[in-house]
Design an enzyme around this catalytic site. Structure first.
Site, PDB file in Angstrom:
ATOM      1  N   SER A  93       2.427  -1.426 -17.891  1.00 21.14           N
ATOM      2  CA  SER A  93       3.295  -2.427 -18.512  1.00 21.14           C
ATOM      3  C   SER A  93       2.422  -3.525 -19.100  1.00 21.14           C
ATOM      4  O   SER A  93       2.197  -4.568 -18.502  1.00 21.14           O
ATOM      5  CB  SER A  93       4.281  -2.994 -17.494  1.00 21.14           C
ATOM      6  OG  SER A  93       5.185  -2.006 -17.102  1.00 21.14           O
ATOM      7  N   ASP A 104      -2.452 -16.531 -15.096  1.00 24.69           N
ATOM      8  CA  ASP A 104      -3.399 -16.697 -13.981  1.00 24.69           C
ATOM      9  C   ASP A 104      -4.624 -17.502 -14.383  1.00 24.69           C
ATOM     10  O   ASP A 104      -5.203 -18.228 -13.573  1.00 24.69           O
ATOM     11  CB  ASP A 104      -3.853 -15.329 -13.463  1.00 24.69           C
ATOM     12  CG  ASP A 104      -2.794 -14.639 -12.611  1.00 24.69           C
ATOM     13  OD1 ASP A 104      -1.714 -15.230 -12.433  1.00 24.69           O
ATOM     14  OD2 ASP A 104      -3.053 -13.521 -12.138  1.00 24.69           O
ATOM     15  N   LYS A 118       6.794  -4.179 -13.552  1.00 26.69           N
ATOM     16  CA  LYS A 118       6.217  -2.833 -13.458  1.00 26.69           C
ATOM     17  C   LYS A 118       4.702  -2.968 -13.403  1.00 26.69           C
ATOM     18  O   LYS A 118       4.045  -3.217 -14.405  1.00 26.69           O
ATOM     19  CB  LYS A 118       6.629  -1.973 -14.653  1.00 26.69           C
ATOM     20  CG  LYS A 118       6.028  -0.564 -14.609  1.00 26.69           C
ATOM     21  CD  LYS A 118       6.492   0.250 -15.811  1.00 26.69           C
ATOM     22  CE  LYS A 118       5.837   1.634 -15.814  1.00 26.69           C
ATOM     23  NZ  LYS A 118       4.374   1.555 -16.044  1.00 26.69           N
TER      24      LYS A 118
END
Length: 350
Positions: A93, A104, A118
């Site tokens: 994904s 992040d 996913k």
């Protein structure tokens, strides 16, 4: 009777159907898929937008179901130093790899709604007769160490359905700047956008191809239309669409109607139904499906979808993207954040 000669050819849909400056040095790239040309198309668009004066960018991944993992890595590497993101091969994904990695690394503000979740990697294997088997071989992890996978398939018996990772096992991870992010729930946006759900009537018309068929018929009876940016359905044209829909043979139910019927069953079991029968009947009439009523009640969302479908007949994916900018709360929120450096930096913890 008509005869057509069809010439076989390779059809390649663009990964980037549209890119451009949409407001005050804010660039926009719509990425629809992650095929082998995705990163090169994004890079080409980036360079072009920079030449046009772009200072900030909206990367639109809505509705992008993913594709090749390596292309996602290459796209992330366009925005961060190399070796700061995962490196792997296969198919996954990719939208969540890109958005999760940029989140992040505090390299972008994620705007919208929670992603699908996913976090699995698949590889295909050739079988006989031109068929292939798609096998899950791994999970992928974003730079903070989290896996976005929502459903757990591991160690399940054949008859057991996959279940969501329980809240008790959800783990908190830290972004580069120390912000909290969690695993097991897809990618949660830094700034949420509350979009109204589509009505049951709208969903049914989408599933039954009524928007698609009407737009096709509209194209053959209207040689030209205004540009994607300017096109608007007139009241008379919407009335014509309503007449078309009312002639179609389909049924639907509302969630409220279904819930009320459950309440009735419960009330009957508890011997309360006779006490509320009149109120129940009156309330049920208000939520029972009515095409005439709902075509008026949900006119705004129906107009939006129909207009976009009609524009695509004349201006294709490029026009569809441009037309979708009108009153788009997702894009408006993204522009608002990009034009406020203080808000942008506060969200990222800079």
């Amino acid at each position: 009777k008509q005869t057509f000669t069809v010439v076989r050819d390779e059809i390649k849909l663009l990964d980037v159907p549209y890119s451009g400056i949409i407001k005050d040095k804010v660039g926009y790239i719509k990425l629809n898929s992650f095929t082998r040309t995705a990163s090169s198309e994004v890079k080409k668009s980036l360079l072009k937008l920079k030449e046009e004066g772009m200072e900030s960018l909206i990367l639109d991944l809505r509705g992008n179901g993913g594709g090749l993992l390596i292309e996602a890595v290459r796209i992330v590497n366009l925005f961060v130093p190399k070796n700061e993101v995962l490196v792997n091969e296969g198919s996954a994904s990719a939208s969540e790899i890109v958005s999760g990695s940029l989140q992040d690394l505090d390299r972008a503000v994620i705007v919208g709604t929670q992603s699908y979740g996913k976090g699995l990697v698949q590889r295909t294997y050739d079988l006989n007769y031109g068929s292939k088997m798609k096998l899950t071989i791994a999970k992928y992890y974003t730079p903070s160490g989290r896996c976005v996978q929502r459903l757990e398939y591991y160690d399940k018996l054949d008859e057991d359905a996959a279940e969501e990772v329980p809240d008790s096992l959800i783990t908190v991870f830290k972004t580069k700047n120390g912000r909290d992010v969690i695993d097991g729930r897809g990618v949660e946006p830094d700034v949420g956008v509350n979009q109204k759900e589509l009505s049951r009537l709208t969903i049914t018309m989408l599933q039954s191809n009524h928007f698609f068929d009407y737009a096709t018929n509209y194209y053959y009876s209207h040689p030209t239309i205004a540009s994607p940016k300017e096109f608007e359905l007139s009241d008379q044209e919407y009335d014509a669409f309503k007449e078309y829909v009312l002639k179609q043979d389909f049924t639907y139910s509302t969630a409220s109607e279904e819930m009320l019927k459950k309440v009735k069953k419960t009330a009957e079991k508890e011997d309360f139904y006779e006490d509320i029968k009149d109120k129940y009947t009156a309330l049920l009439l208000e939520v029972t499906p009515s095409k005439e009523r709902d075509l008026v009640k949900f006119e705004s969302q129906i107009r939006s979808i129909l207009s976009n479908e009609i524009v695509s007949r004349y201006y294709y994916q490029n026009g569809r993207a441009i037309q979708s900018f009108k009153n788009n709360m997702f894009i408006n929120k993204a522009i608002e954040i990009l034009q406020n450096n203080s808000q942008y930096n506060t969200i990222l913890g800079n």
